[in-house]
Design an enzyme around this catalytic site. Structure first.
Site, PDB file in Angstrom:
ATOM      1  N   PRO A  85      12.709  -0.427  -5.512  1.00  0.00           N
ATOM      2  CA  PRO A  85      12.462  -0.029  -5.775  1.00  0.00           C
ATOM      3  C   PRO A  85      11.540   0.930  -4.923  1.00  0.00           C
ATOM      4  CG  PRO A  85      11.569  -1.854  -6.059  1.00  0.00           C
ATOM      5  CD  PRO A  85      12.798  -1.861  -5.731  1.00  0.00           C
ATOM      6  N   THR A  96       8.666   3.861  -4.522  1.00  0.00           N
ATOM      7  CA  THR A  96       7.907   5.209  -4.925  1.00  0.00           C
ATOM      8  C   THR A  96       7.888   6.527  -4.380  1.00  0.00           C
ATOM      9  OG1 THR A  96       6.121   3.505  -4.986  1.00  0.00           O
ATOM     10  CG2 THR A  96       5.234   5.962  -4.557  1.00  0.00           C
ATOM     11  N   HIS A 102       6.304  -6.504 -10.182  1.00  0.00           N
ATOM     12  CA  HIS A 102       5.808  -6.020  -8.771  1.00  0.00           C
ATOM     13  C   HIS A 102       4.974  -7.183  -8.290  1.00  0.00           C
ATOM     14  CE1 HIS A 102       5.576  -4.678  -4.506  1.00  0.00           C
ATOM     15  NE2 HIS A 102       5.585  -3.820  -5.053  1.00  0.00           N
ATOM     16  N   GLY A 103       5.201  -8.941  -7.857  1.00  0.00           N
ATOM     17  CA  GLY A 103       4.027  -9.234  -7.423  1.00  0.00           C
ATOM     18  C   GLY A 103       4.122  -9.753  -6.201  1.00  0.00           C
ATOM     19  N   ALA A 104       5.063  -8.296  -5.231  1.00  0.00           N
ATOM     20  CA  ALA A 104       5.039  -8.139  -3.879  1.00  0.00           C
ATOM     21  C   ALA A 104       3.903  -7.291  -2.557  1.00  0.00           C
ATOM     22  CB  ALA A 104       6.460  -8.030  -3.247  1.00  0.00           C
ATOM     23  N   HIS A 105       3.903  -7.925  -1.625  1.00  0.00           N
ATOM     24  CA  HIS A 105       2.901  -6.894  -0.454  1.00  0.00           C
ATOM     25  C   HIS A 105       1.478  -6.379  -0.753  1.00  0.00           C
ATOM     26  CE1 HIS A 105       7.747  -4.499  -0.753  1.00  0.00           C
ATOM     27  NE2 HIS A 105       7.710  -5.650  -0.456  1.00  0.00           N
ATOM     28  N   TYR A 108      -0.327  -6.358  -3.180  1.00  0.00           N
ATOM     29  CA  TYR A 108      -0.804  -5.540  -4.760  1.00  0.00           C
ATOM     30  C   TYR A 108      -1.491  -6.798  -5.902  1.00  0.00           C
ATOM     31  CZ  TYR A 108       1.520  -1.594  -2.007  1.00  0.00           C
ATOM     32  OH  TYR A 108       1.604  -0.168  -1.441  1.00  0.00           O
TER      33      TYR A 108
HETATM   34  C1  LIG Z   1      10.018   5.342   0.499  1.00  0.00           C
HETATM   35  C2  LIG Z   1       9.366   4.131  -0.131  1.00  0.00           C
HETATM   36  C3  LIG Z   1       8.535   3.330  -1.049  1.00  0.00           C
HETATM   37  C4  LIG Z   1       8.640   2.495  -1.599  1.00  0.00           C
HETATM   38  N1  LIG Z   1       7.792   1.559  -2.767  1.00  0.00           N
HETATM   39  C5  LIG Z   1       8.454   0.775  -2.949  1.00  0.00           C
HETATM   40  C6  LIG Z   1       7.528   0.804  -4.810  1.00  0.00           C
HETATM   41  O1  LIG Z   1       7.788   1.199  -5.373  1.00  0.00           O
HETATM   42  N2  LIG Z   1       7.637  -0.630  -5.023  1.00  0.00           N
HETATM   43  C7  LIG Z   1       8.157  -2.229  -4.012  1.00  0.00           C
HETATM   44  O2  LIG Z   1       8.451  -3.088  -4.037  1.00  0.00           O
HETATM   45  N3  LIG Z   1       8.974  -1.451  -2.582  1.00  0.00           N
HETATM   46  C8  LIG Z   1       8.856  -0.416  -2.560  1.00  0.00           C
HETATM   47  N4  LIG Z   1       9.321   0.405  -1.125  1.00  0.00           N
HETATM   48  C9  LIG Z   1      10.425  -0.658  -0.396  1.00  0.00           C
HETATM   49  C10 LIG Z   1      11.109  -0.984  -0.938  1.00  0.00           C
HETATM   50  O3  LIG Z   1      11.899  -1.432  -2.092  1.00  0.00           O
HETATM   51  C11 LIG Z   1      12.607  -1.603   0.173  1.00  0.00           C
HETATM   52  O4  LIG Z   1      11.742  -2.763   0.134  1.00  0.00           O
HETATM   53  C12 LIG Z   1      12.115  -1.597   1.894  1.00  0.00           C
HETATM   54  O5  LIG Z   1      12.569  -0.077   1.941  1.00  0.00           O
HETATM   55  C13 LIG Z   1      13.083  -2.046   2.487  1.00  0.00           C
HETATM   56  O6  LIG Z   1      14.375  -1.810   2.061  1.00  0.00           O
HETATM   57  P1  LIG Z   1      15.243  -1.059   3.309  1.00  0.00           P
HETATM   58  O7  LIG Z   1      15.415  -1.334   4.424  1.00  0.00           O
HETATM   59  O8  LIG Z   1      16.728  -0.570   2.493  1.00  0.00           O
HETATM   60  O9  LIG Z   1      14.682   0.850   3.739  1.00  0.00           O
HETATM   61  C14 LIG Z   1       9.409   1.091  -0.933  1.00  0.00           C
HETATM   62  C15 LIG Z   1      10.015   1.925   0.251  1.00  0.00           C
HETATM   63  C16 LIG Z   1       9.777   3.191   1.079  1.00  0.00           C
HETATM   64  C17 LIG Z   1      10.418   3.742   2.036  1.00  0.00           C
END
Ligand SMILES: Cc1cc2nc3c(=O)[nH]c(=O)nc-3n(C[C@H](O)[C@H](O)[C@H](O)COP(=O)(O)O)c2cc1C
Length: 367
Positions: free
Chosen positions: A27, A29, A171-174, A176
């Site tokens: 996911p 954003t 979304h139960g992480a990060h 939020y």
């Molecule tokens: C531009 C961007 C937007 C993101 N938005 C979300 C989000 O809306 N929800 C979420 O759970 N994680 C979000 N993440 C985290 C990603 O889902 C993912 O966990 C993170 O990018 C690590 O994966 P990668 O190393 O393959 O990029 C976002 C990451 C990026 C780069």
């Protein structure tokens, strides 16, 4: 198929969800939905990833209400009629391209800045009103607000199934909203919504149980969790496997089917004494399928990308080894798929010389 990555392209079959391969789009954003309605640009963006051979797309975070859920500009919701119709177009287009797609329901909770929203007078929601430990920015949610938040999540889940999504991820992480209840540093309540793991998982469990009751036993429900927090990358919601079991077991009992375990680097061990990662522990402790994530195919991790770090293509050997020994079932890929909609097809066909580095420019366009 390129030798060495076959495991990524094996079908995934679980009780409620079947996928053509093991690659999940993480996911991400985008902030490209003016009026909170996903339009044609969003349809095209996800369709390209389905055409690129991804097994399951998880959408960007989508708001379950129009008031408190987001302070990020142009984040879509699944509440208004226009937004529901927009998501139906996305789903139809992805399915038309032979893909599968789940929606991520995201409430920003304490990370919403009211002053940057359409409703500056509505305070943000969180378990204890703390954005940072010891720094009270808002009042803790009261019982009416908690009940409203649960109802809004459930209604959004119902609307998501109606739009045709193959599954839902909470979304139960990060750090939020949902995570603000899980973590004992951001949940210092002493009522039924706080205290021990039973109390701190109650908010999520109510959302899951009531969603399950509305959507039936066959509909796949995923929850995304993280040990790390935005304000503390070294945080651990669960200090050891016993605590992790106390965190995950109520969620399984409430009706969760798959755990999506967020890490910034998938190869990092979660607890001392074992090299299992977070998804590995979730699968081991619950017997449920799990999704791992974090710097797949890239040299640097995602938070550094925001400050301009360029990531080079990186080997998949460690990932393949872990999947071959069944540590986890699925792997989510974020930036590599943001940069290159054809990433999965290139890996499958061994077109390694065509893999791209990830630069900050991709974050600006999110094409
Ligand atoms: C531009 C961007 C937007 C993101 N938005 C979300 C989000 O809306 N929800 C979420 O759970 N994680 C979000 N993440 C985290 C990603 O889902 C993912 O966990 C993170 O990018 C690590 O994966 P990668 O190393 O393959 O990029 C976002 C990451 C990026 C780069």
């Amino acid at each position: 198929m390129a030798a060495g990555t076959d495991i990524l392209f094996e079908a995934f079959k679980s009780e409620k969800l079947t996928l053509p391969n093991r690659i999940v789009m993480a996911p991400m954003t985008r902030s490209f939905s003016p009026g909170h309605v996903p339009g044609d640009n969003v349809v095209e963006y996800y369709r390209r990833r389905a055409e690129g051979g991804v097994g399951l797309i998880l959408t960007e975070g989508v708001s379950p209400n129009t008031t408190t859920a987001t302070g990020t500009p142009n984040v879509p919701n699944i509440v208004t009629d226009d937004a529901k119709a927009g998501w139906k177009n996305v789903v139809d287009s992805v399915k038309g391209a032979g893909g599968k797609i789940g929606i991520q329901l995201w409430h920003e909770g304490p990370f919403r800045n009211p002053s940057k929203t359409e409703f500056p007078d509505i305070p943000s929601w969180s378990a204890s009103g703390h954005k940072m430990p010891g720094k009270a920015l808002w009042e803790p949610m009261n019982d009416d607000e908690i009940e409203l938040a649960i109802t809004e999540f459930v209604d959004a889940a119902v609307a998501s199934k109606e739009a045709g999504f193959d599954c839902i991820e909470f979304h139960g992480a990060h750090s939020y909203l949902i995570d603000s209840f899980f973590w004992d540093k951001s949940n210092i309540r002493d009522d039924q919504w706080g205290g021990d793991w039973t109390g701190r998982t109650r908010f999520a469990c109510e959302i899951i149980k009531r969603t399950r009751a509305k959507l039936g036993n066959d509909y796949p429900l995923i929850i995304r969790l993280s040990q790390w927090k935005q304000q503390d990358f070294d945080a651990n919601s669960a200090a050891n496997p016993d605590e992790l079991s106390k965190w995950l077991t109520p969620l399984v009992d409430a009706g969760i089917d798959i755990f999506h375990c967020s890490q910034r680097r998938f190869w990092e061990p979660t607890f001392d004494g074992s090299d299992l990662n977070f998804a590995g522990w979730a699968a081991k402790l619950t017997g449920k399928p799990s999704i791992s994530v974090g710097s797949v195919g890239l040299s640097g991790e995602f938070t550094a990308a925001y400050s301009g770090e360029v990531s080079k293509p990186a080997s998949l050997d460690n990932l393949v080894a872990r999947m071959e020994r069944n540590e986890f079932d699925l792997i989510a890929v974020g930036r590599a798929l943001l940069q290159d909609a054809q990433w999965a097809n290139k890996i499958r066909e061994g077109r390694n010389d065509e893999l791209m580095e990830f630069t900050k420019d991709a974050l600006a366009t999110l094409e």
